[in-house]
Scaffold this active site. Structure first.
Site, PDB file in Angstrom:
ATOM      1  N   ALA A  14       0.853  -1.199   0.000  1.00 19.76           N
ATOM      2  CA  ALA A  14       0.000   0.000   0.000  1.00 19.76           C
ATOM      3  C   ALA A  14       0.886   1.245   0.000  1.00 19.76           C
ATOM      4  O   ALA A  14       1.764   1.397   0.858  1.00 19.76           O
ATOM      5  CB  ALA A  14      -0.912   0.001   1.223  1.00 19.76           C
ATOM      6  N   ARG A  39       1.130   5.687  -1.410  1.00 21.71           N
ATOM      7  CA  ARG A  39       0.325   6.878  -1.742  1.00 21.71           C
ATOM      8  C   ARG A  39       0.005   6.934  -3.230  1.00 21.71           C
ATOM      9  O   ARG A  39      -1.100   7.251  -3.625  1.00 21.71           O
ATOM     10  CB  ARG A  39       1.099   8.142  -1.348  1.00 21.71           C
ATOM     11  CG  ARG A  39       0.612   8.665  -0.040  1.00 21.71           C
ATOM     12  CD  ARG A  39       1.026  10.109   0.168  1.00 21.71           C
ATOM     13  NE  ARG A  39       1.404  10.231   1.558  1.00 21.71           N
ATOM     14  CZ  ARG A  39       2.628  10.445   1.996  1.00 21.71           C
ATOM     15  NH1 ARG A  39       3.622  10.630   1.159  1.00 21.71           N
ATOM     16  NH2 ARG A  39       2.880  10.505   3.275  1.00 21.71           N
ATOM     17  N   VAL A  44      14.748  -0.324  16.442  1.00 21.59           N
ATOM     18  CA  VAL A  44      15.876   0.167  17.256  1.00 21.59           C
ATOM     19  C   VAL A  44      17.199  -0.229  16.596  1.00 21.59           C
ATOM     20  O   VAL A  44      17.460  -1.415  16.370  1.00 21.59           O
ATOM     21  CB  VAL A  44      15.832  -0.418  18.691  1.00 21.59           C
ATOM     22  CG1 VAL A  44      16.988   0.110  19.514  1.00 21.59           C
ATOM     23  CG2 VAL A  44      14.510  -0.092  19.370  1.00 21.59           C
ATOM     24  N   GLY A  73      19.491   9.204   3.555  1.00 20.74           N
ATOM     25  CA  GLY A  73      18.341   8.389   3.969  1.00 20.74           C
ATOM     26  C   GLY A  73      18.399   7.952   5.415  1.00 20.74           C
ATOM     27  O   GLY A  73      17.725   7.011   5.806  1.00 20.74           O
ATOM     28  N   ASP A 116      13.834  10.748  18.731  1.00 30.00           N
ATOM     29  CA  ASP A 116      13.976   9.412  18.127  1.00 30.00           C
ATOM     30  C   ASP A 116      14.795   8.490  19.045  1.00 30.00           C
ATOM     31  O   ASP A 116      14.422   7.332  19.267  1.00 30.00           O
ATOM     32  CB  ASP A 116      14.646   9.558  16.750  1.00 30.00           C
ATOM     33  CG  ASP A 116      14.887   8.222  16.084  1.00 30.00           C
ATOM     34  OD1 ASP A 116      13.913   7.639  15.570  1.00 30.00           O
ATOM     35  OD2 ASP A 116      16.044   7.753  16.094  1.00 30.00           O
ATOM     36  N   LYS A 167      13.603   4.954  21.116  1.00 31.01           N
ATOM     37  CA  LYS A 167      14.313   3.672  21.072  1.00 31.01           C
ATOM     38  C   LYS A 167      14.737   3.242  22.481  1.00 31.01           C
ATOM     39  O   LYS A 167      14.705   2.050  22.808  1.00 31.01           O
ATOM     40  CB  LYS A 167      15.534   3.804  20.164  1.00 31.01           C
ATOM     41  CG  LYS A 167      15.130   4.022  18.703  1.00 31.01           C
ATOM     42  CD  LYS A 167      16.316   4.469  17.874  1.00 31.01           C
ATOM     43  CE  LYS A 167      15.931   4.680  16.421  1.00 31.01           C
ATOM     44  NZ  LYS A 167      16.980   5.378  15.659  1.00 31.01           N
ATOM     45  N   GLY A 173      19.397   3.442   7.560  1.00 26.36           N
ATOM     46  CA  GLY A 173      19.648   3.222   6.135  1.00 26.36           C
ATOM     47  C   GLY A 173      18.798   2.095   5.588  1.00 26.36           C
ATOM     48  O   GLY A 173      18.225   1.289   6.326  1.00 26.36           O
TER      49      GLY A 173
HETATM   50  N1  HSE Z   1      16.349   8.483  11.840  1.00 25.69           N
HETATM   51  C1  HSE Z   1      16.863   7.321  12.459  1.00 25.69           C
HETATM   52  C2  HSE Z   1      18.329   7.541  12.786  1.00 25.69           C
HETATM   53  C3  HSE Z   1      16.693   6.141  11.539  1.00 25.69           C
HETATM   54  O1  HSE Z   1      18.920   8.500  12.288  1.00 25.69           O
HETATM   55  O2  HSE Z   1      18.883   6.776  13.548  1.00 25.69           O
HETATM   56  C4  HSE Z   1      16.763   4.818  12.218  1.00 25.69           C
HETATM   57  O3  HSE Z   1      15.793   4.659  13.197  1.00 25.69           O
END
Ligand code: HSE
Length: 447
Positions: free
Chosen positions: A51, A53, A140, A195, A209, A213, A319
């Site tokens: 699925a 967009r 994580v 990325g 973030d 985690k 990544g």
């Molecule tokens: N944005 C996160 C990081 C990606 O930079 O660690 C992995 O969770």
């Protein structure tokens, strides 16, 4: 019929919600693994539905156009799908879609740490009620199999602490700033282009973030359910190149660390209560510390267990293919039937929270790095030291630089261990002194 957890289905059908960087990585690994997954595992994993967009967008994946749909609701209800892989991120509609998938007995795999760190209890309970499972290895530290390692490999241990570099983007930015003198904004842009960053990179740089985690690792390590709101969080937005340099002169590296640490009641003379410290902040660590040389987008988790001592997990934390690797591992775990067995026996709620309260940030004990900018005049250093002394804060070392053209000079100090509220009070008083210019830069130190 969904066959979540049934033993060795020859064909295991995957529905993917989303096909961004992580979804594409997982799909590539399923489609192109060498040797093929079915040769290694005896299971034929098929991507049945994806699925997205825009279902017509050209994608670098050997999947028939008919596989793509824009209808997420139909995907999670589709009886032909055994497992739903969620890689759309964010809270909604991910939460509602996963609850629906679980209700229908499907296994779930997700990389969504934000969702699990804020609504984990609801989702884990829904999975248990449906005798299903949620795999979240990819949530994580990307490709590092740290969830399985803490859950299974360290089961014999009482975990005392976790220290982690859990965010690849911020570690990449700090590395580029330190090693190449790259400006913050340029380093962030590179991390986005590669990325690593979240769709909203604010979540990376402000520490959110990493805190998400940390909650998930702590749930497993301390057998409880924590919430993101309980974590004290500071990001790297205010880190200045000068501080990184001074820290290096004092023998320290600066990293964004996520820390969960048990503290026994009455373990120190300040009568600080026992419980769990949970915090994410830029931290000075000695240059010979195992985490100090974790560079670029790499992540590492250092766990202290009573039986194993220190154990460290290291690798690519962000990544396409590293995170895809963790997703595929969870899919295979479900396909083999082991995910459901493991999940239903997880004792997430075993530890009554009264036994492990999260210690409020102002009662955390730490050493501090602090930089004041002061007028270069006699007696200044003595007055700063006096205020610190009056608050019971003891100085471990000091650097004072030559004055610049403005006649001001930075004083950089490292303190001995002290309680946060005491240090804050002293800092406030020093900042109010007439010879102190502007605010101070402060970082905690972990040895
Ligand atoms: N944005 C996160 C990081 C990606 O930079 O660690 C992995 O969770």
């Amino acid at each position: 019929m969904a066959t979540n957890g049934s033993p060795s289905p020859r064909t295991f059908r995957v529905g993917m919600l989303g096909c961004g960087i992580v979804g594409t990585g997982a799909a590539k690994l399923i489609l192109n693994a060498q040797p093929p997954l079915r040769d290694k595992t005896g299971i034929d994993v098929q991507i049945t539905r994806v699925a997205v967009r825009d279902a017509r967008k050209a994608r670098d994946l050997p999947l028939k156009p008919a596989v793509f749909t824009t209808d997420c609701e139909a995907l999670v209800r589709d009886p032909e799908i055994d497992i739903v892989v969620e890689v759309i991120g964010g809270i909604e509609p991910a939460r509602t879609l996963l609850l629906e998938a679980l209700k229908r007995g499907k296994a779930v795999v997700t990389a969504n740490k934000a969702l699990l760190a804020t609504h984990g209890k609801e989702l884990f309970e829904a999975a248990l009620a449906a005798h299903s499972s949620i795999g979240f290895e990819a949530s994580v530290c990307g490709g590092i199999p740290v969830i399985g390692a803490i859950r299974d490999g360290l089961v014999a241990n009482r975990v005392e602490s976790i220290h982690g570099i859990l965010n690849g983007t911020t570690n990449y930015i700090l590395t580029r700033m330190v090693e190449n003198g790259a400006p913050y904004a340029e380093a962030l842009k590179e991390a986005q282009e590669k990325g690593f960053a979240e769709a909203d990179p604010t979540l990376d740089v402000n520490g959110t973030d990493a805190a998400h985690k940390l909650v998930l690792l702590s749930d497993l390590a301390f057998h409880s359910t924590f919430n993101f709101k309980e974590v004290h969080v500071e990001g790297i937005e205010n880190v200045q190149a000068d501080d990184v340099r001074y820290a290096a002169q004092l023998g320290y590296a600066l990293k964004l660390l996520a820390i969960a640490k048990r503290r026994n009641p009455g373990a120190d003379p300040d009568e600080v209560p026992g419980g769990l410290e949970m915090r994410v902040h830029p931290t000075l660590i000695p240059q010979n510390h195992p985490l100090a040389n974790v560079r670029a987008e790499n992540n590492a988790v250092l766990v202290q267990g009573d039986a194993v001592g220190e154990v460290m997990f290291y690798g690519r934390g962000a990544g396409m293919l590293p995170t895809g690797s963790a997703i595929v591992a969870d899919i295979m775990d479900a396909a083999r039937g082991s995910a459901r067995q493991t999940f239903t026996k997880l004792q997430f709620f075993q530890n009554p929270r009264a036994d492990l309260p999260v210690i409020p940030a102002d009662k955390v004990r730490s050493r501090y790095y602090v930089r004041f900018t002061v007028k270069d005049q006699p007696g200044v250093m003595g007055k700063v030291a006096t205020v610190l002394g009056e608050h019971g804060v003891s100085i471990a070392s000091v650097i004072q630089k030559e004055p610049d053209a403005s006649g001001t000079v930075p004083i950089v100090m490292l303190t001995h261990l002290t309680i946060e509220d005491r240090f804050r009070e002293a800092r406030k008083k020093i900042e109010a002194l007439s010879f102190v210019h502007g605010g101070s830069a402060v970082f905690r130190v972990e040895d």
